[in-house]
Design an enzyme around this catalytic site. Sequence first.
Site, PDB file in Angstrom:
ATOM      1  N   LYS A  35       1.012  -1.474   0.081  1.00 42.28           N
ATOM      2  CA  LYS A  35      -0.021   0.431   0.057  1.00 42.28           C
ATOM      3  C   LYS A  35       0.828   1.391   0.141  1.00 42.28           C
ATOM      4  O   LYS A  35       1.004   2.366  -0.466  1.00 42.28           O
ATOM      5  CB  LYS A  35      -1.180  -0.153   0.999  1.00 42.28           C
ATOM      6  CG  LYS A  35      -2.164  -1.270   1.465  1.00 42.28           C
ATOM      7  CD  LYS A  35      -2.946  -0.895   2.252  1.00 42.28           C
ATOM      8  CE  LYS A  35      -4.669  -2.153   1.916  1.00 42.28           C
ATOM      9  NZ  LYS A  35      -3.579  -3.455   2.784  1.00 42.28           N
ATOM     10  N   GLN A  79      -5.585  -2.828   9.018  1.00 40.25           N
ATOM     11  CA  GLN A  79      -5.631  -3.981   7.864  1.00 40.25           C
ATOM     12  C   GLN A  79      -5.591  -4.793   9.391  1.00 40.25           C
ATOM     13  O   GLN A  79      -5.262  -5.103  10.221  1.00 40.25           O
ATOM     14  CB  GLN A  79      -3.526  -3.749   8.285  1.00 40.25           C
ATOM     15  CG  GLN A  79      -2.905  -4.772   7.620  1.00 40.25           C
ATOM     16  CD  GLN A  79      -3.150  -5.135   6.175  1.00 40.25           C
ATOM     17  OE1 GLN A  79      -3.116  -4.121   5.393  1.00 40.25           O
ATOM     18  NE2 GLN A  79      -3.768  -6.023   5.847  1.00 40.25           N
ATOM     19  N   ASP A 102     -11.626   1.772   3.112  1.00 42.28           N
ATOM     20  CA  ASP A 102     -12.108   0.456   3.176  1.00 42.28           C
ATOM     21  C   ASP A 102     -13.064  -0.468   2.891  1.00 42.28           C
ATOM     22  O   ASP A 102     -13.504  -1.645   2.836  1.00 42.28           O
ATOM     23  CB  ASP A 102     -11.342  -0.199   4.280  1.00 42.28           C
ATOM     24  CG  ASP A 102     -10.203  -2.037   4.327  1.00 42.28           C
ATOM     25  OD1 ASP A 102     -10.571  -1.864   2.977  1.00 42.28           O
ATOM     26  OD2 ASP A 102     -10.079  -2.706   4.303  1.00 42.28           O
TER      27      ASP A 102
END
Length: 265
Positions: A35, A79, A102
């Site tokens: 990322k 994450q 997300d």
Amino acid sequence: MLNRAQRLRERGIEPRLEVILVGDDPASAIYVRNKEKDCAECGILGNTRRLPANTRQDELLALIAALNGDPGVHGILIQQPFPPGLDTFTITGAVDPNKDVDALHPENVGLIALDRPRFLPCTPAGVMALLDIAGIDLKGKHCVVVGRSHIVGKPMMQLLLARHATVTVCHSRTRDLGEVTRQADILVSAVGKLALITGDMVKPGAVVVDVAMNKNLEGKLAGDVVFSEAEPIASYITPVPGGVGPMTRAILMQNTILAAERRSI
Ligand code: NAP
């Protein structure tokens, strides 16, 4: 994407993604590094906060609140998986929905279910992009999704339904998985079990999309599908690595730019 980031910069806005990594899961560490690379390539300021595995939930929530309140931050991603002791629902629900690139905040999950996504769910939207690039028509097709997680399986089902596919979702309690997958015009596997989908579970001419990222016996990245068996049968198949993964990453970058553009209006 670089152009969109450039246009934002010309207006004094630096698109910024904050990634929080709790603990030392080796796979998560690789995803986070990817990322960072993607951000650099797309003209996004990517910053990773690495926290120890014993981080308390209140400490994590305080960090999320600080990032929510920082007008220079456009996207926040925590994450997954989280170490034990951290509650996924509480944490994903603490992110400002307008920075939830997300698409896991309950409000954003609801908007996806209502076909009005604020942000596209990264992996399912990556799968849709691959299908679109390959020119695969979904209308009326029987799509079988294997896996029902909040991150992949369920939003995958919703995006396919929104495109008028007929969708069956399988999971660990599905009886005779092969019986169901053999009916699929389009088979999407998102389980995380090496060699779960063998060639005899694929209908001749089917489209096969492998979302999973497993380690094979040689320690290399591999999907759920036995590629060598399915590839000669399928009309289209995605490899692992190099299939869904890069598309997921691209959608995350797109969501971050979108979040910055919206904040700048
Ligand atoms: P997850 O939360 O562990 O969900 C796995 C799903 O598979 C669950 O719904 C589970 O059923 C189902 N399942 C387990 N064993 C099964 C079996 N024998 N037959 C049928 N279904 C079975 O995993 P996830 O987060 O969705 O991720 C799935 C895979 O995709 C992983 O390999 C992950 O690394 C990969 N992934 C890839 C990307 C990418 O960008 N390419 C992004 C995200 C995830 P139950 O619900 O009944 O337990």
